[in-house]
Motif scaffolding. Structure first.
Motif, PDB file in Angstrom:
ATOM      1  N   ASP A  27       0.845  -1.185   0.000  1.00  0.00           N
ATOM      2  CA  ASP A  27       0.000   0.000   0.000  1.00  0.00           C
ATOM      3  C   ASP A  27       0.884   1.239   0.000  1.00  0.00           C
ATOM      4  O   ASP A  27       1.772   1.379   0.846  1.00  0.00           O
ATOM      5  N   TYR A  28       0.657   2.121  -0.937  1.00  0.00           N
ATOM      6  CA  TYR A  28       1.487   3.310  -1.119  1.00  0.00           C
ATOM      7  C   TYR A  28       1.457   4.241   0.095  1.00  0.00           C
ATOM      8  O   TYR A  28       2.480   4.795   0.481  1.00  0.00           O
ATOM      9  N   SER A  29       0.309   4.377   0.712  1.00  0.00           N
ATOM     10  CA  SER A  29       0.167   5.304   1.840  1.00  0.00           C
ATOM     11  C   SER A  29       0.604   4.706   3.172  1.00  0.00           C
ATOM     12  O   SER A  29       1.353   5.323   3.917  1.00  0.00           O
ATOM     13  N   SER A  30       0.124   3.500   3.466  1.00  0.00           N
ATOM     14  CA  SER A  30       0.373   2.917   4.787  1.00  0.00           C
ATOM     15  C   SER A  30       1.653   2.101   4.871  1.00  0.00           C
ATOM     16  O   SER A  30       2.178   1.879   5.958  1.00  0.00           O
ATOM     17  N   GLY A  31       2.121   1.608   3.724  1.00  0.00           N
ATOM     18  CA  GLY A  31       3.282   0.725   3.727  1.00  0.00           C
ATOM     19  C   GLY A  31       2.936  -0.718   4.001  1.00  0.00           C
ATOM     20  O   GLY A  31       3.819  -1.582   3.991  1.00  0.00           O
ATOM     21  N   ASP A  32       1.654  -1.038   4.230  1.00  0.00           N
ATOM     22  CA  ASP A  32       1.248  -2.420   4.471  1.00  0.00           C
ATOM     23  C   ASP A  32       1.565  -3.284   3.257  1.00  0.00           C
ATOM     24  O   ASP A  32       1.292  -2.879   2.116  1.00  0.00           O
ATOM     25  N   VAL A  33       2.116  -4.457   3.500  1.00  0.00           N
ATOM     26  CA  VAL A  33       2.314  -5.422   2.419  1.00  0.00           C
ATOM     27  C   VAL A  33       0.972  -6.094   2.179  1.00  0.00           C
ATOM     28  O   VAL A  33       0.384  -6.681   3.089  1.00  0.00           O
ATOM     29  N   LEU A  34       0.479  -5.986   0.960  1.00  0.00           N
ATOM     30  CA  LEU A  34      -0.846  -6.488   0.630  1.00  0.00           C
ATOM     31  C   LEU A  34      -0.821  -7.905   0.082  1.00  0.00           C
ATOM     32  O   LEU A  34      -1.679  -8.715   0.407  1.00  0.00           O
ATOM     33  N   MET A  35       0.153  -8.204  -0.767  1.00  0.00           N
ATOM     34  CA  MET A  35       0.153  -9.512  -1.411  1.00  0.00           C
ATOM     35  C   MET A  35       1.472  -9.770  -2.116  1.00  0.00           C
ATOM     36  O   MET A  35       2.303  -8.867  -2.250  1.00  0.00           O
ATOM     37  N   LEU A  36       1.636 -10.998  -2.543  1.00  0.00           N
ATOM     38  CA  LEU A  36       2.731 -11.397  -3.417  1.00  0.00           C
ATOM     39  C   LEU A  36       2.097 -12.018  -4.649  1.00  0.00           C
ATOM     40  O   LEU A  36       1.222 -12.876  -4.528  1.00  0.00           O
ATOM     41  N   GLY A  37       2.497 -11.538  -5.802  1.00  0.00           N
ATOM     42  CA  GLY A  37       1.990 -12.086  -7.054  1.00  0.00           C
ATOM     43  C   GLY A  37       3.157 -12.390  -7.977  1.00  0.00           C
ATOM     44  O   GLY A  37       4.321 -12.322  -7.572  1.00  0.00           O
ATOM     45  N   TRP A  38       2.842 -12.700  -9.214  1.00  0.00           N
ATOM     46  CA  TRP A  38       3.850 -13.052 -10.215  1.00  0.00           C
ATOM     47  C   TRP A  38       3.586 -12.277 -11.483  1.00  0.00           C
ATOM     48  O   TRP A  38       2.431 -11.983 -11.820  1.00  0.00           O
ATOM     49  N   MET A  39       4.651 -11.944 -12.193  1.00  0.00           N
ATOM     50  CA  MET A  39       4.550 -11.275 -13.491  1.00  0.00           C
ATOM     51  C   MET A  39       5.407 -12.001 -14.513  1.00  0.00           C
ATOM     52  O   MET A  39       6.473 -12.515 -14.186  1.00  0.00           O
ATOM     53  N   ASN A  40       4.901 -12.011 -15.741  1.00  0.00           N
ATOM     54  CA  ASN A  40       5.732 -12.335 -16.885  1.00  0.00           C
ATOM     55  C   ASN A  40       5.883 -11.024 -17.680  1.00  0.00           C
ATOM     56  O   ASN A  40       5.408  -9.975 -17.246  1.00  0.00           O
ATOM     57  N   LEU A  41       6.545 -11.097 -18.809  1.00  0.00           N
ATOM     58  CA  LEU A  41       6.778  -9.876 -19.587  1.00  0.00           C
ATOM     59  C   LEU A  41       5.470  -9.215 -20.009  1.00  0.00           C
ATOM     60  O   LEU A  41       5.344  -7.994 -19.968  1.00  0.00           O
ATOM     61  N   ALA A  42       4.481 -10.005 -20.385  1.00  0.00           N
ATOM     62  CA  ALA A  42       3.198  -9.434 -20.801  1.00  0.00           C
ATOM     63  C   ALA A  42       2.512  -8.700 -19.646  1.00  0.00           C
ATOM     64  O   ALA A  42       1.945  -7.623 -19.840  1.00  0.00           O
ATOM     65  N   ALA A  43       2.572  -9.257 -18.433  1.00  0.00           N
ATOM     66  CA  ALA A  43       1.984  -8.599 -17.265  1.00  0.00           C
ATOM     67  C   ALA A  43       2.737  -7.311 -16.942  1.00  0.00           C
ATOM     68  O   ALA A  43       2.129  -6.297 -16.592  1.00  0.00           O
ATOM     69  N   TRP A  44       4.054  -7.359 -17.053  1.00  0.00           N
ATOM     70  CA  TRP A  44       4.884  -6.168 -16.840  1.00  0.00           C
ATOM     71  C   TRP A  44       4.462  -5.049 -17.794  1.00  0.00           C
ATOM     72  O   TRP A  44       4.208  -3.922 -17.382  1.00  0.00           O
ATOM     73  N   ASN A  45       4.386  -5.379 -19.081  1.00  0.00           N
ATOM     74  CA  ASN A  45       4.021  -4.371 -20.084  1.00  0.00           C
ATOM     75  C   ASN A  45       2.610  -3.838 -19.864  1.00  0.00           C
ATOM     76  O   ASN A  45       2.371  -2.637 -19.994  1.00  0.00           O
ATOM     77  N   ALA A  46       1.679  -4.716 -19.506  1.00  0.00           N
ATOM     78  CA  ALA A  46       0.301  -4.281 -19.258  1.00  0.00           C
ATOM     79  C   ALA A  46       0.230  -3.367 -18.038  1.00  0.00           C
ATOM     80  O   ALA A  46      -0.506  -2.378 -18.039  1.00  0.00           O
ATOM     81  N   THR A  47       1.002  -3.677 -17.007  1.00  0.00           N
ATOM     82  CA  THR A  47       1.039  -2.836 -15.814  1.00  0.00           C
ATOM     83  C   THR A  47       1.582  -1.455 -16.148  1.00  0.00           C
ATOM     84  O   THR A  47       1.033  -0.431 -15.714  1.00  0.00           O
ATOM     85  N   LEU A  48       2.659  -1.398 -16.924  1.00  0.00           N
ATOM     86  CA  LEU A  48       3.223  -0.111 -17.331  1.00  0.00           C
ATOM     87  C   LEU A  48       2.227   0.698 -18.160  1.00  0.00           C
ATOM     88  O   LEU A  48       2.082   1.905 -17.979  1.00  0.00           O
ATOM     89  N   GLU A  49       1.543   0.031 -19.058  1.00  0.00           N
ATOM     90  CA  GLU A  49       0.613   0.712 -19.957  1.00  0.00           C
ATOM     91  C   GLU A  49      -0.636   1.200 -19.227  1.00  0.00           C
ATOM     92  O   GLU A  49      -1.068   2.343 -19.392  1.00  0.00           O
ATOM     93  N   ARG A  50      -1.222   0.346 -18.396  1.00  0.00           N
ATOM     94  CA  ARG A  50      -2.497   0.667 -17.744  1.00  0.00           C
ATOM     95  C   ARG A  50      -2.329   1.457 -16.446  1.00  0.00           C
ATOM     96  O   ARG A  50      -3.283   2.069 -15.986  1.00  0.00           O
ATOM     97  N   ARG A  51      -1.143   1.353 -15.837  1.00  0.00           N
ATOM     98  CA  ARG A  51      -0.889   1.922 -14.511  1.00  0.00           C
ATOM     99  C   ARG A  51      -1.818   1.314 -13.464  1.00  0.00           C
ATOM    100  O   ARG A  51      -2.186   1.931 -12.469  1.00  0.00           O
ATOM    101  N   LYS A  52      -2.223   0.088 -13.722  1.00  0.00           N
ATOM    102  CA  LYS A  52      -2.967  -0.756 -12.794  1.00  0.00           C
ATOM    103  C   LYS A  52      -2.192  -2.068 -12.687  1.00  0.00           C
ATOM    104  O   LYS A  52      -1.561  -2.495 -13.661  1.00  0.00           O
ATOM    105  N   ALA A  53      -2.250  -2.695 -11.517  1.00  0.00           N
ATOM    106  CA  ALA A  53      -1.498  -3.931 -11.312  1.00  0.00           C
ATOM    107  C   ALA A  53      -2.084  -5.068 -12.145  1.00  0.00           C
ATOM    108  O   ALA A  53      -3.273  -5.378 -12.047  1.00  0.00           O
ATOM    109  N   VAL A  54      -1.225  -5.662 -12.972  1.00  0.00           N
ATOM    110  CA  VAL A  54      -1.586  -6.819 -13.777  1.00  0.00           C
ATOM    111  C   VAL A  54      -0.592  -7.922 -13.440  1.00  0.00           C
ATOM    112  O   VAL A  54       0.614  -7.697 -13.434  1.00  0.00           O
TER     113      VAL A  54
END
Length: 132
Positions: A27-54
């Protein structure tokens, strides 16, 4: 990165771990760790493009934008890479009350002590009402 760049010059080393890298989401404000997920290159690119976590769902073998079923979206505020370029830290604004599919704020709700397991948070919603 200048505003005219479409991609950052630095990207994670997806080859190092067989195409997937761990993503710690905080969490950007509180610093709480929310989760652990996984990314591949497509998820990385989608996250950069959408500015939402993919993320890459290892269970379903597909991309999933956090909140696509629950409306509990993660707006990306900051992206950091570790020194080995094999772990991402996403700092997000968590829209909605919970990041965990169990209905809790954080996926990290089970505290391990020497002799027991403590549940440190209660669900904020019923997952059966959201996920089939």
């Amino acid at each position: 990165m200048s505003s005219s760049d479409s991609q950052p010059a630095l990207i994670p080393n997806f080859k190092k771990l067989g195409g997937l890298i761990p993503v710690i989401t905080q969490d950007y404000s509180s610093g709480d760790v929310l989760m652990l997920g996984w990314m591949n290159l497509a998820a990385w690119n989608a996250t950069l493009e959408r500015r939402k976590a993919v993320y890459w769902s290892r269970t379903h073998q597909k991309l999933w934008e956090k909140g696509e079923l629950s409306d509990r979206t993660q707006l990306v505020k900051e992206i950091l890479l570790d020194c080995d370029l094999d772990t991402v830290l996403l700092k997000v604004e968590q829209l909605g009350d919970a990041a965990c599919h169990t209905g809790r704020r954080s996926c990290f709700y089970q505290r391990i002590t020497r002799h027991s397991v403590e549940i440190v948070s209660e669900p904020l919603f019923d997952p059966e009402d959201v996920y089939d």
